[in-house]
Design a protein around this motif. Structure first.
Motif, PDB file in Angstrom:
ATOM      1  N   LEU A  17      16.275 -14.074  -3.383  1.00 16.67           N
ATOM      2  CA  LEU A  17      16.420 -15.480  -3.003  1.00 16.67           C
ATOM      3  C   LEU A  17      16.221 -15.708  -1.510  1.00 16.67           C
ATOM      4  O   LEU A  17      15.713 -16.750  -1.098  1.00 16.67           O
ATOM      5  N   PHE A  18      16.607 -14.733  -0.676  1.00 20.71           N
ATOM      6  CA  PHE A  18      16.646 -14.963   0.762  1.00 20.71           C
ATOM      7  C   PHE A  18      15.681 -14.094   1.575  1.00 20.71           C
ATOM      8  O   PHE A  18      15.501 -14.357   2.760  1.00 20.71           O
ATOM      9  N   TYR A  19      15.086 -13.078   0.981  1.00 18.89           N
ATOM     10  CA  TYR A  19      14.171 -12.201   1.713  1.00 18.89           C
ATOM     11  C   TYR A  19      12.753 -12.353   1.170  1.00 18.89           C
ATOM     12  O   TYR A  19      12.442 -11.846   0.091  1.00 18.89           O
ATOM     13  N   PRO A  20      11.855 -13.036   1.904  1.00 16.93           N
ATOM     14  CA  PRO A  20      10.457 -13.142   1.440  1.00 16.93           C
ATOM     15  C   PRO A  20       9.796 -11.788   1.279  1.00 16.93           C
ATOM     16  O   PRO A  20       8.943 -11.603   0.389  1.00 16.93           O
ATOM     17  N   TRP A  21      10.152 -10.809   2.139  1.00 16.09           N
ATOM     18  CA  TRP A  21       9.524  -9.491   2.047  1.00 16.09           C
ATOM     19  C   TRP A  21       9.822  -8.814   0.709  1.00 16.09           C
ATOM     20  O   TRP A  21       8.978  -8.070   0.191  1.00 16.09           O
ATOM     21  N   PHE A  22      10.998  -9.101   0.141  1.00 22.61           N
ATOM     22  CA  PHE A  22      11.339  -8.491  -1.143  1.00 22.61           C
ATOM     23  C   PHE A  22      10.478  -9.081  -2.248  1.00 22.61           C
ATOM     24  O   PHE A  22       9.975  -8.353  -3.120  1.00 22.61           O
ATOM     25  N   ARG A  23      10.263 -10.383  -2.210  1.00 28.07           N
ATOM     26  CA  ARG A  23       9.425 -11.021  -3.225  1.00 28.07           C
ATOM     27  C   ARG A  23       7.994 -10.525  -3.133  1.00 28.07           C
ATOM     28  O   ARG A  23       7.338 -10.258  -4.154  1.00 28.07           O
ATOM     29  N   LYS A  24       7.480 -10.377  -1.897  1.00 32.32           N
ATOM     30  CA  LYS A  24       6.112  -9.877  -1.725  1.00 32.32           C
ATOM     31  C   LYS A  24       5.977  -8.433  -2.199  1.00 32.32           C
ATOM     32  O   LYS A  24       4.998  -8.080  -2.867  1.00 32.32           O
ATOM     33  N   SER A  25       6.953  -7.609  -1.864  1.00 29.69           N
ATOM     34  CA  SER A  25       6.882  -6.201  -2.264  1.00 29.69           C
ATOM     35  C   SER A  25       6.995  -6.048  -3.777  1.00 29.69           C
ATOM     36  O   SER A  25       6.313  -5.202  -4.368  1.00 29.69           O
ATOM     37  N   VAL A  26       7.838  -6.860  -4.416  1.00 33.54           N
ATOM     38  CA  VAL A  26       7.954  -6.805  -5.873  1.00 33.54           C
ATOM     39  C   VAL A  26       6.630  -7.168  -6.531  1.00 33.54           C
ATOM     40  O   VAL A  26       6.212  -6.535  -7.516  1.00 33.54           O
ATOM     41  N   LYS A  27       5.948  -8.160  -5.969  1.00 31.29           N
ATOM     42  CA  LYS A  27       4.645  -8.551  -6.514  1.00 31.29           C
ATOM     43  C   LYS A  27       3.655  -7.397  -6.423  1.00 31.29           C
ATOM     44  O   LYS A  27       2.905  -7.118  -7.369  1.00 31.29           O
ATOM     45  N   LEU A  28       3.664  -6.688  -5.293  1.00 33.70           N
ATOM     46  CA  LEU A  28       2.760  -5.548  -5.128  1.00 33.70           C
ATOM     47  C   LEU A  28       3.136  -4.393  -6.065  1.00 33.70           C
ATOM     48  O   LEU A  28       2.258  -3.673  -6.553  1.00 33.70           O
ATOM     49  N   ILE A  29       4.406  -4.229  -6.316  1.00 33.62           N
ATOM     50  CA  ILE A  29       4.852  -3.154  -7.212  1.00 33.62           C
ATOM     51  C   ILE A  29       4.503  -3.473  -8.658  1.00 33.62           C
ATOM     52  O   ILE A  29       3.958  -2.630  -9.387  1.00 33.62           O
ATOM     53  N   VAL A  30       4.801  -4.699  -9.083  1.00 27.50           N
ATOM     54  CA  VAL A  30       4.559  -5.087 -10.477  1.00 27.50           C
ATOM     55  C   VAL A  30       3.076  -5.081 -10.806  1.00 27.50           C
ATOM     56  O   VAL A  30       2.663  -4.691 -11.914  1.00 27.50           O
ATOM     57  N   THR A  31       2.238  -5.480  -9.857  1.00 30.16           N
ATOM     58  CA  THR A  31       0.786  -5.493 -10.076  1.00 30.16           C
ATOM     59  C   THR A  31       0.140  -4.138  -9.818  1.00 30.16           C
ATOM     60  O   THR A  31      -1.082  -4.013  -9.868  1.00 30.16           O
ATOM     61  N   LEU A  32       0.977  -3.122  -9.499  1.00 30.55           N
ATOM     62  CA  LEU A  32       0.526  -1.735  -9.269  1.00 30.55           C
ATOM     63  C   LEU A  32      -0.385  -1.586  -8.048  1.00 30.55           C
ATOM     64  O   LEU A  32      -1.111  -0.593  -7.932  1.00 30.55           O
ATOM     65  N   GLU A  33      -0.349  -2.573  -7.142  1.00 24.93           N
ATOM     66  CA  GLU A  33      -1.158  -2.466  -5.934  1.00 24.93           C
ATOM     67  C   GLU A  33      -0.634  -1.397  -4.986  1.00 24.93           C
ATOM     68  O   GLU A  33      -1.346  -0.951  -4.091  1.00 24.93           O
ATOM     69  N   ILE A  34       0.598  -0.957  -5.190  1.00 21.41           N
ATOM     70  CA  ILE A  34       1.134   0.107  -4.336  1.00 21.41           C
ATOM     71  C   ILE A  34       0.473   1.449  -4.621  1.00 21.41           C
ATOM     72  O   ILE A  34       0.642   2.397  -3.856  1.00 21.41           O
ATOM     73  N   LEU A  35      -0.272   1.533  -5.721  1.00 21.70           N
ATOM     74  CA  LEU A  35      -0.975   2.777  -6.053  1.00 21.70           C
ATOM     75  C   LEU A  35      -2.275   2.922  -5.276  1.00 21.70           C
ATOM     76  O   LEU A  35      -2.881   3.998  -5.277  1.00 21.70           O
ATOM     77  N   GLN A  36      -2.711   1.845  -4.639  1.00 19.92           N
ATOM     78  CA  GLN A  36      -3.934   1.899  -3.859  1.00 19.92           C
ATOM     79  C   GLN A  36      -3.721   2.661  -2.554  1.00 19.92           C
ATOM     80  O   GLN A  36      -2.603   2.701  -2.036  1.00 19.92           O
ATOM     81  N   PRO A  37      -4.796   3.283  -2.026  1.00 20.00           N
ATOM     82  CA  PRO A  37      -4.662   4.024  -0.761  1.00 20.00           C
ATOM     83  C   PRO A  37      -4.200   3.115   0.378  1.00 20.00           C
ATOM     84  O   PRO A  37      -4.613   1.954   0.466  1.00 20.00           O
ATOM     85  N   HIS A  38      -3.346   3.650   1.224  1.00 23.78           N
ATOM     86  CA  HIS A  38      -2.829   2.952   2.406  1.00 23.78           C
ATOM     87  C   HIS A  38      -2.048   1.688   2.064  1.00 23.78           C
ATOM     88  O   HIS A  38      -1.899   0.804   2.911  1.00 23.78           O
ATOM     89  N   SER A  39      -1.559   1.590   0.842  1.00 26.89           N
ATOM     90  CA  SER A  39      -0.778   0.399   0.484  1.00 26.89           C
ATOM     91  C   SER A  39       0.561   0.351   1.240  1.00 26.89           C
ATOM     92  O   SER A  39       1.134  -0.717   1.420  1.00 26.89           O
ATOM     93  N   CYS A  40       1.007   1.503   1.722  1.00 27.36           N
ATOM     94  CA  CYS A  40       2.282   1.531   2.467  1.00 27.36           C
ATOM     95  C   CYS A  40       2.153   0.804   3.801  1.00 27.36           C
ATOM     96  O   CYS A  40       3.164   0.454   4.405  1.00 27.36           O
ATOM     97  N   GLU A  41       0.907   0.576   4.261  1.00 26.83           N
ATOM     98  CA  GLU A  41       0.676  -0.127   5.525  1.00 26.83           C
ATOM     99  C   GLU A  41       0.539  -1.640   5.338  1.00 26.83           C
ATOM    100  O   GLU A  41       0.244  -2.350   6.293  1.00 26.83           O
ATOM    101  N   ALA A  42       0.723  -2.118   4.118  1.00 27.72           N
ATOM    102  CA  ALA A  42       0.539  -3.539   3.826  1.00 27.72           C
ATOM    103  C   ALA A  42       1.473  -4.406   4.668  1.00 27.72           C
ATOM    104  O   ALA A  42       2.594  -4.014   4.984  1.00 27.72           O
ATOM    105  N   ASN A  43       0.971  -5.568   5.048  1.00 28.70           N
ATOM    106  CA  ASN A  43       1.748  -6.514   5.847  1.00 28.70           C
ATOM    107  C   ASN A  43       2.534  -7.416   4.904  1.00 28.70           C
ATOM    108  O   ASN A  43       1.976  -8.308   4.262  1.00 28.70           O
ATOM    109  N   ILE A  44       3.834  -7.202   4.818  1.00 26.67           N
ATOM    110  CA  ILE A  44       4.651  -8.005   3.902  1.00 26.67           C
ATOM    111  C   ILE A  44       5.751  -8.767   4.620  1.00 26.67           C
ATOM    112  O   ILE A  44       6.573  -9.417   3.976  1.00 26.67           O
ATOM    113  N   LEU A  45       5.787  -8.699   5.938  1.00 30.23           N
ATOM    114  CA  LEU A  45       6.794  -9.427   6.707  1.00 30.23           C
ATOM    115  C   LEU A  45       6.276 -10.798   7.128  1.00 30.23           C
ATOM    116  O   LEU A  45       5.079 -10.977   7.325  1.00 30.23           O
TER     117      LEU A  45
END
Length: 324
Positions: A296-324
């Motif tokens: 509810l209060f952290y936009p970064w959590f909502r963005k990261s959940v979207k990347l996790i659910v869509t499996l985009e975290i499996l892509q190379p260098h996904s740990c460098e994604a800008n989610i803040l």
């Protein structure tokens, strides 16, 4: 008549030394199982998302988030291991043996203690960030946070083993009959050391944080027009710290609302009653609420959940994604 008596015992073959069953209606039992199992699964899933988010994305590797990660681990263990056994304790008979009973309460104590002292660490972190912002980067470093988290879990294990030592040394010692899962602890000492002292520390720190945060917010509003571009980054940083303090303040407040009823019930000496069982689940439900507050209060959590659910975290260098 004998068959009826045997049907009411946890272990009919033991007769007089077996506990009597208090069988619920089937519909009521199914409802309890479905609700509590759903809460357990939801707690595991939501806290796993928090753990993956903070562990994977480098932008989230901040001291404050390391404390949140530690809290999420304790909440995850509550949903994965503690809640399922607590569901079994709602049954009339405990069928897993005395050793498993003692180990369950040990894990219960460890996760509860870890949650409480993680809250203390979060409160200290926000206190330094708001009340002494200039020295925050030097006082609260990643290495110091890691040491504090390690000590928090180490102390939780030590504290739990010491309080349950007699029960672990001789499991089932305090059972009055077969089919029970009963432990004995020094209630007043646990109440003071495990709840009153840390909760008092949390309350004092957050009262201080609240007073300073309000004064800072008023100062920022009164000078907002005169702020130049040169100082805009400082103002943004202050706003970020105040928002973090507010969000984590909500986490602490919800924690207090969930855990205080259980300790009040324990203090009223109604251990083992249905009221105590209900208050235990209210306390455990806090582990499910924390990730909801983050969402509810952290936009970064909502963005990261979207990347996790869509499996985009499996892509190379996904740990460098800008989610803040």
């Amino acid at each position: 008549m004998q068959n009826l008596e045997e049907a009411e015992l946890c272990f009919p073959q033991l007769l007089n030394i077996s506990c009597k069953k208090h069988i619920r209606p089937q519909a009521e039992a199914m409802f309890i199982y479905i609700v509590l199992s759903s809460i357990s699964l939801l707690t595991v899933a939501l806290n796993l998302l928090v753990i993956i988010s903070i562990s994977h994305f480098r932008q989230l590797h901040t001291p404050t988030n390391l404390f949140i990660l530690s809290l999420a681990v304790s909440d995850f263990l509550v949903g994965l291991l503690v809640m399922p056994f607590q569901i079994l304790l709602t049954e009339p008979c405990w069928l897993l043996g005395d050793l498993v009973c003692a180990l369950y309460y040990l894990l219960n104590f460890i996760t509860l203690c870890a949650s409480v002292f993680n809250m203390v660490l979060i409160s200290v972190d926000r206190y330094v960030a708001i009340c002494d912002p200039l020295h925050y980067p030097t006082k609260i470093t990643a290495k110091r946070v890691q040491v504090c988290v390690f000590l928090c879990w180490g102390y939780s294990v030590f504290y739990s083993v010491m309080f349950l030592y007699d029960n672990l040394k001789q499991p089932g010692k305090y059972n009055s009959c077969y089919g029970e899962c009963v432990i004995n602890i020094i209630g007043p000492a646990d109440l003071v050391l495990g709840f009153i002292i840390p909760i008092s520390a949390i309350t004092i720190l957050y009262v201080r944080v609240f007073v300073v945060a309000v004064s800072q917010a008023r100062a920022m509003r009164s000078h907002i027009i005169s702020v130049t571009m040169k100082h805009s980054s400082t103002v943004t940083a202050k706003k970020s710290e105040l928002k973090a303090a507010r969000t984590l303040g909500i986490v602490v407040a919800v924690f207090l609302m969930c855990y205080c009823p259980y300790y009040c019930v324990s203090l009223s000496l109604v251990i083992g009653s249905s009221t105590e069982a209900l208050m235990i689940f209210v306390a455990f439900f806090n582990s499910c609420l924390n990730p909801v507050i983050y969402a509810l209060f952290y936009p970064w959590f909502r963005k990261s959940v979207k990347l996790i659910v869509t499996l985009e975290i499996l892509q190379p260098h996904s740990c460098e994604a800008n989610i803040l």
